[in-house]
Write a protein that holds these residues in place. Structure first.
Motif, PDB file in Angstrom:
ATOM      1  N   ILE A 134      21.923  43.875  32.697  1.00 19.40           N
ATOM      2  CA  ILE A 134      23.341  43.975  31.956  1.00 19.40           C
ATOM      3  C   ILE A 134      24.132  42.981  32.577  1.00 19.40           C
ATOM      4  O   ILE A 134      25.006  41.939  32.216  1.00 19.40           O
ATOM      5  CB  ILE A 134      23.666  45.307  31.698  1.00 19.40           C
ATOM      6  N   ARG A 135      24.250  43.119  33.947  1.00 24.98           N
ATOM      7  CA  ARG A 135      25.189  42.406  34.749  1.00 24.98           C
ATOM      8  C   ARG A 135      24.963  40.900  34.793  1.00 24.98           C
ATOM      9  O   ARG A 135      25.566  40.122  35.185  1.00 24.98           O
ATOM     10  CB  ARG A 135      25.261  42.940  36.106  1.00 24.98           C
ATOM     11  N   ALA A 136      23.595  40.695  34.805  1.00 27.55           N
ATOM     12  CA  ALA A 136      23.062  39.244  34.722  1.00 27.55           C
ATOM     13  C   ALA A 136      23.044  38.501  33.335  1.00 27.55           C
ATOM     14  O   ALA A 136      22.738  37.331  33.196  1.00 27.55           O
ATOM     15  CB  ALA A 136      21.546  39.294  35.370  1.00 27.55           C
ATOM     16  N   GLY A 137      23.497  39.432  32.593  1.00 30.63           N
ATOM     17  CA  GLY A 137      23.706  38.876  30.989  1.00 30.63           C
ATOM     18  C   GLY A 137      22.280  38.602  30.330  1.00 30.63           C
ATOM     19  O   GLY A 137      22.331  37.786  29.463  1.00 30.63           O
ATOM     20  N   ILE A 138      21.194  39.049  30.692  1.00 30.22           N
ATOM     21  CA  ILE A 138      19.863  38.957  30.123  1.00 30.22           C
ATOM     22  C   ILE A 138      19.790  39.899  28.727  1.00 30.22           C
ATOM     23  O   ILE A 138      20.346  40.921  28.852  1.00 30.22           O
ATOM     24  CB  ILE A 138      18.806  39.476  31.235  1.00 30.22           C
ATOM     25  N   GLN A 139      19.387  39.338  27.823  1.00 30.60           N
ATOM     26  CA  GLN A 139      19.202  39.595  26.423  1.00 30.60           C
ATOM     27  C   GLN A 139      18.320  41.048  26.631  1.00 30.60           C
ATOM     28  O   GLN A 139      17.281  41.179  27.175  1.00 30.60           O
ATOM     29  CB  GLN A 139      18.614  38.692  25.479  1.00 30.60           C
ATOM     30  N   PRO A 140      18.899  42.145  25.792  1.00 31.02           N
ATOM     31  CA  PRO A 140      18.208  43.228  26.083  1.00 31.02           C
ATOM     32  C   PRO A 140      16.669  43.295  25.623  1.00 31.02           C
ATOM     33  O   PRO A 140      15.875  43.881  26.027  1.00 31.02           O
ATOM     34  CB  PRO A 140      18.639  44.054  24.921  1.00 31.02           C
ATOM     35  N   LEU A 141      16.559  42.352  24.475  1.00 32.81           N
ATOM     36  CA  LEU A 141      15.090  42.159  23.986  1.00 32.81           C
ATOM     37  C   LEU A 141      14.142  41.667  25.018  1.00 32.81           C
ATOM     38  O   LEU A 141      12.925  42.027  25.207  1.00 32.81           O
ATOM     39  CB  LEU A 141      14.849  41.222  22.773  1.00 32.81           C
ATOM     40  N   LEU A 142      14.457  40.834  25.957  1.00 31.85           N
ATOM     41  CA  LEU A 142      14.096  40.406  27.063  1.00 31.85           C
ATOM     42  C   LEU A 142      13.966  41.424  28.388  1.00 31.85           C
ATOM     43  O   LEU A 142      12.854  41.466  28.786  1.00 31.85           O
ATOM     44  CB  LEU A 142      14.571  39.041  27.448  1.00 31.85           C
ATOM     45  N   ALA A 143      15.054  41.933  28.399  1.00 34.43           N
ATOM     46  CA  ALA A 143      15.377  42.727  29.650  1.00 34.43           C
ATOM     47  C   ALA A 143      14.495  44.153  29.513  1.00 34.43           C
ATOM     48  O   ALA A 143      13.959  44.669  30.743  1.00 34.43           O
ATOM     49  CB  ALA A 143      16.608  43.221  29.840  1.00 34.43           C
ATOM     50  N   LEU A 144      14.366  44.642  28.236  1.00 35.46           N
ATOM     51  CA  LEU A 144      13.401  45.897  28.118  1.00 35.46           C
ATOM     52  C   LEU A 144      12.215  45.804  28.597  1.00 35.46           C
ATOM     53  O   LEU A 144      11.598  46.731  29.242  1.00 35.46           O
ATOM     54  CB  LEU A 144      13.813  46.536  26.673  1.00 35.46           C
ATOM     55  N   PRO A 145      11.330  44.937  28.269  1.00 37.17           N
ATOM     56  CA  PRO A 145       9.943  44.598  28.751  1.00 37.17           C
ATOM     57  C   PRO A 145       9.873  44.448  30.068  1.00 37.17           C
ATOM     58  O   PRO A 145       9.204  44.976  30.846  1.00 37.17           O
ATOM     59  CB  PRO A 145       9.373  43.699  28.292  1.00 37.17           C
ATOM     60  N   LEU A 146      10.557  43.669  30.748  1.00 39.59           N
ATOM     61  CA  LEU A 146      10.641  43.586  32.154  1.00 39.59           C
ATOM     62  C   LEU A 146      11.165  44.761  32.892  1.00 39.59           C
ATOM     63  O   LEU A 146      10.327  44.913  33.929  1.00 39.59           O
ATOM     64  CB  LEU A 146      11.693  42.356  32.548  1.00 39.59           C
ATOM     65  N   VAL A 147      11.892  45.551  32.366  1.00 41.22           N
ATOM     66  CA  VAL A 147      12.496  46.895  33.140  1.00 41.22           C
ATOM     67  C   VAL A 147      11.209  47.775  33.041  1.00 41.22           C
ATOM     68  O   VAL A 147      10.607  48.372  33.941  1.00 41.22           O
ATOM     69  CB  VAL A 147      13.545  47.636  32.536  1.00 41.22           C
ATOM     70  N   VAL A 148      10.251  48.038  31.770  1.00 40.25           N
ATOM     71  CA  VAL A 148       9.173  48.914  31.697  1.00 40.25           C
ATOM     72  C   VAL A 148       8.168  48.482  32.574  1.00 40.25           C
ATOM     73  O   VAL A 148       7.588  49.273  33.301  1.00 40.25           O
ATOM     74  CB  VAL A 148       8.988  48.734  30.252  1.00 40.25           C
ATOM     75  N   ILE A 149       7.772  47.089  32.848  1.00 41.19           N
ATOM     76  CA  ILE A 149       6.986  46.565  33.396  1.00 41.19           C
ATOM     77  C   ILE A 149       7.101  46.936  34.810  1.00 41.19           C
ATOM     78  O   ILE A 149       6.373  47.285  35.710  1.00 41.19           O
ATOM     79  CB  ILE A 149       6.483  45.053  33.288  1.00 41.19           C
ATOM     80  N   ALA A 150       8.264  46.661  35.453  1.00 44.65           N
ATOM     81  CA  ALA A 150       8.656  46.684  36.741  1.00 44.65           C
ATOM     82  C   ALA A 150       8.665  48.300  36.962  1.00 44.65           C
ATOM     83  O   ALA A 150       8.144  48.686  38.082  1.00 44.65           O
ATOM     84  CB  ALA A 150      10.220  46.294  37.030  1.00 44.65           C
ATOM     85  N   ALA A 151       8.889  49.128  36.423  1.00 47.13           N
ATOM     86  CA  ALA A 151       8.792  50.547  36.361  1.00 47.13           C
ATOM     87  C   ALA A 151       7.445  51.118  36.471  1.00 47.13           C
ATOM     88  O   ALA A 151       7.158  51.947  37.380  1.00 47.13           O
ATOM     89  CB  ALA A 151       9.713  51.401  35.428  1.00 47.13           C
ATOM     90  N   LEU A 152       6.566  50.573  35.711  1.00 45.58           N
ATOM     91  CA  LEU A 152       5.371  50.991  35.681  1.00 45.58           C
ATOM     92  C   LEU A 152       4.591  50.388  36.810  1.00 45.58           C
ATOM     93  O   LEU A 152       3.792  51.213  37.605  1.00 45.58           O
ATOM     94  CB  LEU A 152       4.613  50.188  34.509  1.00 45.58           C
ATOM     95  N   VAL A 153       4.805  49.325  37.455  1.00 44.36           N
ATOM     96  CA  VAL A 153       4.294  48.620  38.740  1.00 44.36           C
ATOM     97  C   VAL A 153       4.801  49.587  40.061  1.00 44.36           C
ATOM     98  O   VAL A 153       3.987  49.849  40.647  1.00 44.36           O
ATOM     99  CB  VAL A 153       4.690  47.473  38.909  1.00 44.36           C
ATOM    100  N   PHE A 154       5.915  49.853  39.974  1.00 42.96           N
ATOM    101  CA  PHE A 154       6.560  50.891  40.937  1.00 42.96           C
ATOM    102  C   PHE A 154       5.677  52.163  40.734  1.00 42.96           C
ATOM    103  O   PHE A 154       5.264  52.748  42.088  1.00 42.96           O
ATOM    104  CB  PHE A 154       8.078  50.997  40.909  1.00 42.96           C
TER     105      PHE A 154
END
Length: 364
Positions: A53-73
Motif C-alpha cells: 500500500i505504501r509503495a503504491g502497488i495496485q491491489p489487483l497486483l499486490a494481492l497475488p504477490l502477498v498470497v504467494i509470499a505468505a505461502l512460500v514462507f
C-alpha cells in the motif's frame, strides 16, 4: 530399478532436505507450532500488504504477490516441521526392501520428534530380529544337515551292502538319530520360550539325590566318555524350591556340555551350597576342559554360540541358551565365573559355571 538408479533417486530425494528450516524445534508441542505458523503467516501477509500500500502497488497486483509470499514462507516453516515424517516414509519404504540402514534424524522435541525416536528404536529392533531370524534359519539348516547326512550315508551303506548291519553300524545310526532328536527337542523348547507358553511346577527339591540322578543320566548320555563325576552338597539335606523337570534340564545341559569338552580322565565337579547372603542356593559345575574365553562368557548363553571356538563334538549350541531361559523362569541367574585354577585364570578362560536360585521361586 538398479542399485545405481535407486541410489541416485535417494540422492535426489535428499537434496531438498538442505532447504529445511527448523526454527520451531525448540517448542515441545506440535499444536503450539501450528499456532505459531498460522500467526507468522498472517503477520507476514499483513506486513507485505502494508508495504504494498505504501509503495503504491495496485491491489489487483499486490494481492497475488502477498498470497504467494505468505505461502512460500509457510512452506519453508512447514517443511522443517514435517521433515521427520518424510524421512520416516523413506525409511519405511527402505525397510520394506530389507534395508534397515536408513536413519531418521530429528532435532524436534514435539510429538513428531518423539515419533521419529520411537521409529528409530523400532527399526533397530526389527533389524536385530530380522538378523536373528536369518541366523536361526541358517544355523538350524546347518545343524539339521549334519546328523541327517550322516544318518543317510549310514543307511545307504547298509542298504547297498557296503556295511554289514552289525551293532557298531547300528550304533552310529542311533547316535545320529539321537543327535537329531536332541536338536528337535531343543528347538521345541526355544519355541515355547518365544511363545511364552511355560508353566512351573514348583516343589522342594532335595539336591543330594537330585544331583546324583542328573549325573547318572548325563553319564549315560555322554556315551561312555572317560570322565569322573564328583558331587558335593553342603549340607547334605540342602533343598531348593524349583520345578524339578526344568532344573534337571538345566543341570543336565551343563553336565553334558562339561562332558563334551572334558579331556580323557578329566573330572567334572558338581557342588551345591547356600549363597553367602543365605538368600538362595548356588550350584556350580566345573570341568577340566579348555574353558570359555573372558570375552565370550556372556555370548555362550546365546543361541548357536559355542564359546568362540569350533565345536566338532556334536553339540547343538542351544543347551546353554535353554539353561539360561529355565534359570530365568525361576528368578535366578547363570554365569561363567573365573576359573580357580591359576593357569587358566591368567589366560582369562574358565569352565566354571554357576547357577543361582532364590529361596522363593519366581512366577513365570
Amino acid at each position: 530399478m538398479t542399485p545405481a538408479a535407486d541410489g541416485a533417486g535417494d540422492a535426489q530425494r535428499r537434496v531438498p532436505d538442505r532447504l529445511d528450516v527448523r526454527p520451531l524445534d525448540r517448542f515441545h508441542s506440535f499444536k503450539v507450532k501450528l499456532g505459531i505458523l498460522v500467526g507468522a503467516s498472517v503477520s507476514v501477509a499483513a506486513l507485505l500488504t502494508q508495504v504494498s500500500i505504501r509503495a503504491g502497488i495496485q491491489p489487483l497486483l499486490a494481492l497475488p504477490l502477498v498470497v504467494i509470499a505468505a505461502l512460500v514462507f509457510t512452506q519453508l516453516l512447514a517443511r522443517g516441521m514435517t521433515s521427520p515424517l518424510r524421512e520416516m516414509t523413506g525409511a519405511a519404504r527402505a525397510m520394506a526392501r530389507g534395508d534397515y540402514s536408513r536413519a531418521v534424524s530429528t532435532t524436534s522435541r514435539d510429538e513428531v520428534g518423539q515419533l521419529a525416536s520411537a521409529f528409530s528404536t523400532m527399526a533397530s529392533e526389527l533389524e536385530q530380529t530380522d538378523r536373528m531370524r536369518r541366523d536361526l534359519v541358517a544355523n538350524v539348516s546347518h545343524e539339521l544337515r549334519t546328523p541327517v547326512t550322516g544318518l543317510r550315508a549310514q543307511l545307504e551303506n547298509l542298504v547297498d551292502g557296503v556295511t554289514e548291519p552289525d551293532p557298531a553300524a547300528l550304533e552310529v545310526a542311533l547316535t545320529e538319530t539321537e543327535r537329531l532328536s536332541q536338536l528337535v527337542d531343543h528347538l521345541l523348547d526355544l519355541s515355547r520360550l518365544d511363545a511364552g507358553v511355560v508353566e512351573l511346577d514348583v516343589e522342594e527339591v532335595e539336591l543330594t539325590p537330585f544331583l546324583h540322578e542328573v549325573v547318572d543320566a548325563a553319564s549315560l548320555a555322554s556315551g561312555g566318555r572317560d570322565v569322573r563325576w564328583i558331587i558335593d552338597v553342603e549340607p547334605a539335606d540342602l533343598a531348593v524350591p524349583a520345578d524339578a523337570a526344568r532344573l534337571h534340564q538345566v543341570i543336565h545341559n551343563l553336565l553334558e556340555n562339561a562332558a563334551r569338552h572334558s579331556p580323557a580322565g578329566g573330572r567334572i565337579h558338581v557342588s551345591a551350597a547356600r549363597t553367602e547372603q543365605d538368600d538362595g542356593v548356588r550350584i556350580d559345575v566345573h570341568d577340566e576342559g579348555p574353558g570359555i574365553a573372558r570375552e565370550d562368557r556372556s555370548r555362550v548363553f546365546e543361541r548357536f554360540q559355542r564359546g568362540g571356538y569350533a565345536d566338532t563334538s556334536g553339540g547343538t549350541g542351544l543347551g546353554l541358551a535353554i539353561a539360561r531361559w529355565a534359570v530365568g523362569l525361576h528368578g535366578g541367574s547363570i554365569e561363567v565365573l573365573d576359573d580357580p585354577r591359576s593357569e587358566h585364570a591368567q589366560e582369562g578362560r574358565s569352565s566354571l559355571i554357576r547357577v543361582m536360585l532364590p529361596d522363593t521361586a519366581a512366577t513365570p
